[in-house]
Design a protein around this motif. Structure first.
Motif, mmCIF file in Angstrom:
data_model
loop_
_atom_site.group_PDB
_atom_site.id
_atom_site.type_symbol
_atom_site.label_atom_id
_atom_site.label_comp_id
_atom_site.label_asym_id
_atom_site.label_seq_id
_atom_site.Cartn_x
_atom_site.Cartn_y
_atom_site.Cartn_z
ATOM 1 N N SER A 75 0.831 -1.250 -0.183
ATOM 2 C CA SER A 75 0.028 -0.056 0.058
ATOM 3 C C SER A 75 0.958 1.365 0.113
ATOM 4 O O SER A 75 1.995 1.384 0.371
ATOM 5 C CB SER A 75 -0.756 -0.110 1.356
ATOM 6 O OG SER A 75 -1.663 1.216 1.547
ATOM 7 N N SER A 76 0.258 2.143 -0.556
ATOM 8 C CA SER A 76 1.275 3.592 -0.656
ATOM 9 C C SER A 76 0.929 4.493 0.811
ATOM 10 O O SER A 76 1.755 5.350 0.994
ATOM 11 C CB SER A 76 0.690 4.625 -1.743
ATOM 12 O OG SER A 76 -0.756 4.579 -1.547
ATOM 13 N N VAL A 77 0.167 3.834 1.615
ATOM 14 C CA VAL A 77 -0.300 4.465 2.878
ATOM 15 C C VAL A 77 0.824 4.512 3.865
ATOM 16 O O VAL A 77 1.417 3.421 3.920
ATOM 17 C CB VAL A 77 -1.548 3.978 3.573
ATOM 18 C CG1 VAL A 77 -1.848 4.701 5.094
ATOM 19 C CG2 VAL A 77 -2.787 4.147 2.383
ATOM 20 N N GLY A 78 1.416 5.751 4.215
ATOM 21 C CA GLY A 78 2.566 5.506 5.261
ATOM 22 C C GLY A 78 3.775 5.368 4.875
ATOM 23 O O GLY A 78 4.677 5.289 5.750
ATOM 24 N N SER A 80 7.066 6.770 1.970
ATOM 25 C CA SER A 80 7.254 8.200 0.980
ATOM 26 C C SER A 80 7.165 7.556 -0.603
ATOM 27 O O SER A 80 7.179 6.528 -0.543
ATOM 28 C CB SER A 80 9.131 8.492 1.363
ATOM 29 O OG SER A 80 9.723 7.313 0.895
ATOM 30 N N TYR A 84 7.704 4.208 -2.034
ATOM 31 C CA TYR A 84 6.449 3.404 -2.803
ATOM 32 C C TYR A 84 6.978 3.089 -4.148
ATOM 33 O O TYR A 84 6.810 2.007 -4.883
ATOM 34 C CB TYR A 84 5.397 4.321 -2.905
ATOM 35 C CG TYR A 84 4.113 3.491 -3.584
ATOM 36 C CD1 TYR A 84 3.554 2.438 -2.892
ATOM 37 C CD2 TYR A 84 3.809 4.119 -4.763
ATOM 38 C CE1 TYR A 84 2.259 1.856 -3.555
ATOM 39 C CE2 TYR A 84 2.743 3.460 -5.393
ATOM 40 C CZ TYR A 84 2.055 2.262 -4.795
ATOM 41 O OH TYR A 84 1.077 1.672 -5.568
ATOM 42 N N SER A 124 -3.380 11.098 -8.627
ATOM 43 C CA SER A 124 -3.026 10.192 -7.428
ATOM 44 C C SER A 124 -1.769 9.493 -7.862
ATOM 45 O O SER A 124 -1.361 9.090 -8.890
ATOM 46 C CB SER A 124 -4.276 8.997 -7.419
ATOM 47 O OG SER A 124 -3.784 7.994 -6.550
ATOM 48 N N ARG A 125 -0.786 9.820 -6.600
ATOM 49 C CA ARG A 125 0.531 9.132 -7.012
ATOM 50 C C ARG A 125 0.644 7.622 -7.232
ATOM 51 O O ARG A 125 1.285 7.211 -8.159
ATOM 52 C CB ARG A 125 1.472 9.506 -5.608
ATOM 53 C CG ARG A 125 2.719 9.245 -5.601
ATOM 54 C CD ARG A 125 3.521 9.358 -4.397
ATOM 55 N NE ARG A 125 2.946 8.349 -3.505
ATOM 56 C CZ ARG A 125 3.232 8.285 -2.216
ATOM 57 N NH1 ARG A 125 3.696 9.297 -1.508
ATOM 58 N NH2 ARG A 125 2.831 7.416 -1.258
ATOM 59 N N TRP A 126 -0.048 6.869 -6.206
ATOM 60 C CA TRP A 126 -0.236 5.506 -6.444
ATOM 61 C C TRP A 126 -0.810 5.037 -7.849
ATOM 62 O O TRP A 126 -0.105 4.105 -8.411
ATOM 63 C CB TRP A 126 -0.866 4.854 -5.324
ATOM 64 C CG TRP A 126 -2.289 4.944 -5.420
ATOM 65 C CD1 TRP A 126 -3.168 5.638 -4.852
ATOM 66 C CD2 TRP A 126 -3.135 3.865 -6.188
ATOM 67 N NE1 TRP A 126 -4.225 5.381 -5.271
ATOM 68 C CE2 TRP A 126 -4.510 4.198 -5.992
ATOM 69 C CE3 TRP A 126 -2.794 2.716 -6.980
ATOM 70 C CZ2 TRP A 126 -5.428 3.739 -6.686
ATOM 71 C CZ3 TRP A 126 -4.052 2.158 -7.723
ATOM 72 C CH2 TRP A 126 -5.350 2.593 -7.439
#
Length: 220
Positions: A75-78, A80, A84, A124-126
């Motif tokens: 996940s991209s959460v949490g 940098s 990611y 959205s980055r991810w």
């Protein structure tokens, strides 16, 4: 069919591997992971390898496979943006490039995600990183490359990772499936869909939730 499955210590990879071990068309499953799975099966072979950015020590063992079901991801959460990118794009491309040299005849299937941005220009980055990963995978000299984009995935009961946080939101599944069917699939459907696509060419390289359900239930 001989398949490689990555990410088998995670929920998605474990479930996809489970379906491969059950499927009569799959003769051998090679799991590549950083730690042992703790299970045994006549079809299963394991390679424990700590560094997915350097596969030189195991590269010769990756020849002769018909498909790679790439289920490794985070996940991209949490984390940098750099981390990611490294763990999503750089790692995936290194594994895929290695496999394309050793088993160019294989079908490579990449678990991406609903909402992935193929244009690589969205907000959205991810989604941009996933889109770039999909796009560059499709340039590699495999027999075929597919990007598989599930949304919500209902875990397979009885598997180790079914005890993850998903069990706390499983109550959403029947509601979501009824209101937004293509956004909600089961892990069994996902695994069977990926096996189906490895066995038989599919007309779309990007496989969305609707496709997953149709392929996984034998209607595709």
């Amino acid at each position: 069919m001989k398949v490689i499955v990555t990410g088998t210590t995670g929920m998605v990879g474990e479930g996809v591997m489970h379906e491969c071990l059950l499927h009569p068309a799959v003769d051998e499953v090679l799991s590549i992971s950083r730690k042992p799975l703790g299970i045994s099966h006549p079809k299963l072979r394991e390679i424990i390898h700590g560094n997915f950015y350097d596969l030189s020590a195991i590269e010769d063992q990756l020849k002769g496979y018909d498909a790679c079901l790439f289920c490794l991801g985070i996940s991209s959460v949490g984390i940098s943006a750099d981390e990611y990118y490294k763990m999503t794009y750089t790692l995936t491309m290194h594994v895929a490039e290695t496999l394309s040299r050793q088993s160019p005849q294989m079908v490579f299937e990449y678990i991406s995600g609903a909402g992935t941005d193929s244009s690589e220009r969205g907000r959205s980055r991810w989604a941009r990183v996933k889109g770039k990963t999909e796009n560059d995978l499709m340039k590699l000299p495999f027999k075929k490359v597919y990007a598989v984009r599930p949304g919500f995935i209902k875990p397979t009961p009885g598997l180790k990772n079914a005890k993850s946080f998903y069990k706390y939101i499983n109550w959403m599944f029947p509601i979501g499936r009824a209101l937004y069917p293509k956004g909600f699939c089961t892990l069994q459907e996902l695994g069977l869909a990926m096996i189906h696509v490895a066995l038989e060419p599919y007309p779309k390289q990007v496989i969305d939730g609707k496709d997953i359900i149709e392929l996984g239930t034998g209607k595709g």
